[in-house]
Design a protein around this motif. Structure first.
Motif, PDB file in Angstrom:
ATOM      1  N   ASN A 139     -24.572 -48.100  61.573  1.00  9.56           N
ATOM      2  CA  ASN A 139     -25.805 -47.813  61.115  1.00  9.56           C
ATOM      3  C   ASN A 139     -25.974 -47.434  59.652  1.00  9.56           C
ATOM      4  N   ARG A 140     -24.738 -46.968  59.071  1.00 13.53           N
ATOM      5  CA  ARG A 140     -24.628 -46.526  57.797  1.00 13.53           C
ATOM      6  C   ARG A 140     -24.634 -47.804  56.918  1.00 13.53           C
ATOM      7  N   ARG A 141     -24.398 -49.110  57.389  1.00 13.21           N
ATOM      8  CA  ARG A 141     -24.609 -50.291  56.702  1.00 13.21           C
ATOM      9  C   ARG A 141     -26.183 -50.310  55.887  1.00 13.21           C
ATOM     10  N   LYS A 142     -27.021 -49.883  56.853  1.00 13.26           N
ATOM     11  CA  LYS A 142     -28.505 -49.974  56.678  1.00 13.26           C
ATOM     12  C   LYS A 142     -29.206 -48.799  55.636  1.00 13.26           C
ATOM     13  N   LEU A 143     -28.235 -47.774  55.180  1.00 11.92           N
ATOM     14  CA  LEU A 143     -28.728 -46.797  54.218  1.00 11.92           C
ATOM     15  C   LEU A 143     -29.248 -47.371  53.271  1.00 11.92           C
ATOM     16  N   HIS A 144     -28.335 -48.247  52.497  1.00 12.21           N
ATOM     17  CA  HIS A 144     -28.916 -48.589  51.059  1.00 12.21           C
ATOM     18  C   HIS A 144     -30.504 -49.246  50.990  1.00 12.21           C
ATOM     19  N   LYS A 145     -30.831 -49.362  52.208  1.00 16.24           N
ATOM     20  CA  LYS A 145     -32.376 -50.015  52.176  1.00 16.24           C
ATOM     21  C   LYS A 145     -33.371 -48.760  51.855  1.00 16.24           C
ATOM     22  N   PHE A 146     -33.188 -47.646  52.068  1.00 16.78           N
ATOM     23  CA  PHE A 146     -33.923 -46.365  52.091  1.00 16.78           C
ATOM     24  C   PHE A 146     -33.504 -45.229  51.274  1.00 16.78           C
ATOM     25  N   VAL A 147     -32.153 -45.295  51.043  1.00 18.50           N
ATOM     26  CA  VAL A 147     -31.541 -44.053  49.931  1.00 18.50           C
ATOM     27  C   VAL A 147     -31.455 -44.618  48.633  1.00 18.50           C
ATOM     28  N   ASP A 148     -31.899 -43.674  47.826  1.00 16.93           N
ATOM     29  CA  ASP A 148     -31.879 -44.033  46.329  1.00 16.93           C
ATOM     30  C   ASP A 148     -30.554 -43.379  45.845  1.00 16.93           C
ATOM     31  N   ARG A 149     -29.942 -42.317  46.182  1.00 17.88           N
ATOM     32  CA  ARG A 149     -28.581 -41.764  45.678  1.00 17.88           C
ATOM     33  C   ARG A 149     -28.044 -41.178  46.880  1.00 17.88           C
ATOM     34  N   ILE A 150     -26.710 -41.124  46.782  1.00 14.24           N
ATOM     35  CA  ILE A 150     -25.775 -40.490  47.469  1.00 14.24           C
ATOM     36  C   ILE A 150     -25.264 -39.326  46.583  1.00 14.24           C
ATOM     37  N   VAL A 151     -25.341 -38.161  47.217  1.00 10.66           N
ATOM     38  CA  VAL A 151     -24.917 -37.083  46.717  1.00 10.66           C
ATOM     39  C   VAL A 151     -23.255 -36.596  47.107  1.00 10.66           C
ATOM     40  N   LEU A 152     -22.503 -36.794  46.385  1.00 10.52           N
ATOM     41  CA  LEU A 152     -21.400 -36.405  46.718  1.00 10.52           C
ATOM     42  C   LEU A 152     -20.555 -35.186  45.913  1.00 10.52           C
ATOM     43  N   VAL A 153     -19.963 -34.240  46.790  1.00 10.69           N
ATOM     44  CA  VAL A 153     -19.514 -32.919  46.237  1.00 10.69           C
ATOM     45  C   VAL A 153     -18.121 -32.827  46.411  1.00 10.69           C
ATOM     46  N   THR A 154     -17.270 -33.711  46.932  1.00  9.86           N
ATOM     47  CA  THR A 154     -16.008 -33.718  47.488  1.00  9.86           C
ATOM     48  C   THR A 154     -15.315 -35.195  46.777  1.00  9.86           C
ATOM     49  N   SER A 155     -15.864 -35.689  46.077  1.00 10.67           N
ATOM     50  CA  SER A 155     -15.495 -37.073  45.587  1.00 10.67           C
ATOM     51  C   SER A 155     -15.956 -37.610  44.276  1.00 10.67           C
ATOM     52  N   LYS A 156     -15.406 -38.479  43.792  1.00 11.56           N
ATOM     53  CA  LYS A 156     -16.057 -39.043  42.210  1.00 11.56           C
ATOM     54  C   LYS A 156     -16.332 -40.409  42.337  1.00 11.56           C
ATOM     55  N   GLU A 157     -16.382 -41.208  43.710  1.00 11.93           N
ATOM     56  CA  GLU A 157     -16.807 -42.390  43.657  1.00 11.93           C
ATOM     57  C   GLU A 157     -18.062 -42.672  43.068  1.00 11.93           C
ATOM     58  N   LYS A 158     -18.115 -43.876  42.451  1.00 15.49           N
ATOM     59  CA  LYS A 158     -19.538 -44.361  41.756  1.00 15.49           C
ATOM     60  C   LYS A 158     -20.364 -45.059  42.745  1.00 15.49           C
ATOM     61  N   GLU A 159     -19.968 -45.502  43.644  1.00 11.77           N
ATOM     62  CA  GLU A 159     -20.863 -46.007  44.806  1.00 11.77           C
ATOM     63  C   GLU A 159     -20.287 -45.892  46.129  1.00 11.77           C
ATOM     64  N   VAL A 160     -21.226 -45.556  47.144  1.00 12.55           N
ATOM     65  CA  VAL A 160     -20.844 -45.512  48.402  1.00 12.55           C
ATOM     66  C   VAL A 160     -21.735 -46.056  49.325  1.00 12.55           C
ATOM     67  N   PHE A 161     -21.637 -46.977  50.210  1.00  8.11           N
ATOM     68  CA  PHE A 161     -22.476 -47.686  51.368  1.00  8.11           C
ATOM     69  C   PHE A 161     -23.448 -48.458  50.404  1.00  8.11           C
ATOM     70  N   ARG A 162     -22.933 -49.022  49.377  1.00 11.65           N
ATOM     71  CA  ARG A 162     -23.876 -49.898  48.373  1.00 11.65           C
ATOM     72  C   ARG A 162     -24.864 -49.013  47.470  1.00 11.65           C
ATOM     73  N   ILE A 163     -24.743 -47.701  47.701  1.00 17.74           N
ATOM     74  CA  ILE A 163     -25.721 -46.756  47.031  1.00 17.74           C
ATOM     75  C   ILE A 163     -24.964 -46.202  45.875  1.00 17.74           C
ATOM     76  N   PRO A 164     -25.403 -46.168  44.728  1.00 17.92           N
ATOM     77  CA  PRO A 164     -25.108 -45.240  43.466  1.00 17.92           C
ATOM     78  C   PRO A 164     -24.957 -43.873  43.828  1.00 17.92           C
ATOM     79  N   THR A 165     -24.037 -42.927  43.266  1.00 14.38           N
ATOM     80  CA  THR A 165     -23.701 -41.727  43.633  1.00 14.38           C
ATOM     81  C   THR A 165     -24.138 -40.853  42.390  1.00 14.38           C
ATOM     82  N   ILE A 166     -24.418 -39.551  42.901  1.00 17.10           N
ATOM     83  CA  ILE A 166     -24.545 -38.389  41.983  1.00 17.10           C
ATOM     84  C   ILE A 166     -23.432 -37.441  42.579  1.00 17.10           C
ATOM     85  N   THR A 167     -22.333 -37.036  41.413  1.00 18.72           N
ATOM     86  CA  THR A 167     -21.373 -36.550  41.785  1.00 18.72           C
ATOM     87  C   THR A 167     -21.339 -35.112  41.297  1.00 18.72           C
TER      88      THR A 167
END
Length: 386
Positions: A139-167
């Motif tokens: 199911n997480r393969r579909k997240l990018h269709k609806f989510v604008d940003r992933i918010v990460l608080v324990t990692s510094k990845e620039k992109e997760v599940f094809r979605i840009p991140t806010i760290t």
């Protein structure tokens, strides 16, 4: 400055309020407090109904059943929302359905999806979790269709599940997490605290083994070392039995889960904290961004933690931390005692506590935690000026 926005904060589990002993709950409230700077925040906390028995646990494993629990999300409650802050639990078909419906009803809505721990696949290991993780990965393969940003608080990845991140870093509300009542340093005994929703990576077993070694090696002027364990979780019953067999009931005290006011009373009795010392058991853990590490700092406590998995907000030259080996060896209580003595040797405990709290407050307060999120939201809605 942007106009007042309509914001919905979605999370899963009971909404306990500020008097909860849950650090996670207090973090959520701190996030909501910061988001309210952008406008009106409404919280939707979805909780399971009734007790979770064997049947409900088994049902969770089925392909089309919810991975958490059945919930009625009432999408009409989300009409007219500008921002949705969604705190991840499991990503199943019901979570995807909710996100899809939010976007359908509010095409211009910004959806921020917080992942508290990433990567997390190894934390959900075990045969019983395999069906849940298979559903999650599908199911997480579909997240990018609806989510604008992933918010990460324990990692510094620039992109997760094809979605840009806010760290960002985890943070807490220091107005609510007050400094403990400071006492004179006891010359006869040292009291330590460990708080958590305990599981294998907290390393309570290493503490017990360390106490067994410490008290089996009697030496002149040996001080007592007493550990207060606050919280519940997997394996605590086994730890209690191990302590009873080793006659350590008076040296390691299991308080269980306590209301927030009672937790503060335990804090008032201690002069050092023990962070998780089993993080090495979780593959991929690079640093510690736990809420309790922030709360230990807010209380003004020096801390024991694992080497190689640093607490992320501490500066490199921080003098109030003891790093212990990231392995299966017993906690060396004698080295903890020497560290404790070194910290408090030439400075009053009041001054030590104030220094520790000041460093923590400058680096991991709730405002600093949420600033990257608020900056992104303001950029998205900058055309809506007062």
């Amino acid at each position: 400055m942007i106009t007042k926005l309509n914001i919905t904060y979605i999370d899963f589990g009971p909404a306990y309020g500020q008097n909860s002993n849950s650090g996670i709950e207090r973090k959520k409230l701190a996030q909501i407090k910061e988001l309210s700077k952008l406008g009106n925040v409404k919280r939707l906390a979805y909780s399971p109904k009734g007790k979770r028995g064997v049947f409900k646990e088994a049902t969770r494993m089925l392909p089309f059943a919810p991975s958490m629990f059945y919930f009625k999300y009432c999408p009409e409650k989300l009409d007219g929302v500008d921002i949705v802050y969604y705190r991840k639990a499991y990503i199943d078909r019901y979570a995807i359905k909710l996100l899809r419906e939010i976007k359908r009803r509010n095409p211009k809505c910004i959806i921020l999806f917080e992942i508290p721990t990433y990567p997390y696949d190894k934390e959900k290991s075990g045969l019983i979790r395999i069906p849940l993780m298979l559903k999650e990965k599908w199911n997480r393969r579909k997240l990018h269709k609806f989510v604008d940003r992933i918010v990460l608080v324990t990692s510094k990845e620039k992109e997760v599940f094809r979605i840009p991140t806010i760290t960002s870093l985890n943070g807490i509300d220091f107005d609510y997490n007050t400094i403990r009542k400071i006492k004179a340093v006891d010359t006869e005994e040292v009291h330590a605290i460990m708080i958590g929703n305990f599981t294998f990576y907290h390393g309570i077993d290493r503490i017990i083994d360390g106490l067994i070694t410490y008290y089996s090696n009697h030496f002149p002027d040996q001080k007592d070392f007493i550990v207060h364990i606050v919280g519940s979780g997997v394996g605590v019953k086994g730890y209690l039995e191990k302590c009873a067999n080793a006659h350590l009931e008076e040296k390691i005290i299991f308080h269980g889960s306590l209301p927030f006011e009672e937790v503060n009373k335990v804090y008032d009795e201690v002069s050092i904290a023990i962070n998780s010392i089993g993080r090495h058991r979780v593959t991929g853990t690079k640093f510690d961004s736990s809420i309790k590490s922030r709360e230990y700092g807010a209380k003004g406590l020096p801390v024991v933690t694992e080497a190689g998995i640093p607490i992320d907000y501490l500066p490199d030259d921080y003098p109030f931390v003891l790093h212990v080996p990231a392995d299966e060896s017993p906690l060396d209580i004698e080295s903890v005692m020497r560290f404790h003595e070194r910290v408090y040797k030439d400075t009053s405990p009041q001054e030590i506590a104030r220094k520790i709290r000041s460093i923590a407050e400058s680096r991991c307060n709730a405002e600093a935690m949420m600033k990257p999120v608020l900056d992104y939201c303001e950029e998205c809605f900058k055309e809506r000026v007062l």
